[in-house]
Scaffold this active site. Structure first.
Site: not given
Ligand code: SAM
Length: 225
Positions: A62
């Site tokens: 993000s």
């Molecule tokens: N907080 C993260 C960082 O500091 O890099 C960025 C997160 S990114 C915007 C959203 C993340 O959510 C992705 O890595 C994606 O793979 C993960 N994601 C999507 N659905 C998910 C789920 N059901 N459970 C866990 N992770 C999930």
């Protein structure tokens, strides 16, 4: 050329000037965590641009302002137990760990962060290990839309991917008085950033604050993408 520390300091100053960073603890945490060591090496020079950056597997870390804003909305305190859904590269979890479990804390909290993509689980673990956050952040592989009942209940929960609504398991795993921050809405356009609080009787009240754009949440209570 300007070093990373200087770039970080300027980025934090900018977020303060914009009113995104409002508290000393979020400011200090953002000043401490080296975002350049969480993003892919070829993007290091861009680490302090206030924009999402690609981290592989079609996912992003993000933007700086979103990390800071979510930390402010969560009203983080030292000693809290946190659940993050969507570990990505581990950066946001490290910023949270700086607040809830600062080095030398007598009552350290802990961050549990769940990631569904195996390659990102490895990346987050590697990054957190290399930057000395591994003892304060546990990275779990799995579907975070189901929460992580093993360590529930949590003082705070954040979801860093766009969801159709608040997943019931997350509502259940939040402590009374706890805060949950989650983007809710269409994963292909915009969502609202929802800030929910759990009342003593277990029900939730919430406020939809602003329009945001996150990658979709997958899994049982996410979108089929
Ligand atoms: N907080 C993260 C960082 O500091 O890099 C960025 C997160 S990114 C915007 C959203 C993340 O959510 C992705 O890595 C994606 O793979 C993960 N994601 C999507 N659905 C998910 C789920 N059901 N459970 C866990 N992770 C999930």
């Amino acid at each position: 050329m300007e070093g990373f520390e200087e770039k970080r300091r300027r980025a934090v100053e900018e977020l303060k000037a914009q009113g995104v960073i409002r508290s000393r603890k979020v400011e200090e945490a953002m000043l401490k965590v080296p975002r350049e060591r969480f993003v892919p090496e070829r993007l290091r020079e861009q680490a302090y641009l206030d924009t999402p950056l690609p981290i592989g597997w079609g996912q992003t870390v993000s933007a700086l302002h979103m990390v800071a804003l979510m930390c402010e909305l969560l009203e983080l305190e030292e000693g809290q137990k946190i659940l993050e859904v969507g570990a990505g590269c581990g950066y946001h979890a490290a910023v949270i760990a700086e607040i809830v479990a600062p080095k030398g804390s007598e009552k350290p909290g802990h961050v549990y962060t769940i990631e569904i993509v195996g390659g990102l689980v490895e990346m987050a673990r590697r990054n957190l290990e290399a930057t000395s956050y591994a003892g304060r952040v546990t990275v779990i592989q799995g579907d975070g839309s189901l929460g992580y009942p093993e360590e529930a209940p949590y003082d705070r929960i954040l979801v860093t991917a766009a969801a159709p609504g608040i997943p019931p398991p997350l509502a259940q795993q939040l402590k009374p008085g706890g805060i949950l921050v989650i983007p809710v809405g269409d994963p292909y356009t915009y969502q609202v950033l929802r800030v929910a609080r759990k009342r003593a009787d277990g029900s939730l009240s919430w406020e939809d604050l602003l329009s945001v754009a996150f990658v979709p949440l997958r899994g049982a209570y996410g979108y089929r993408v």
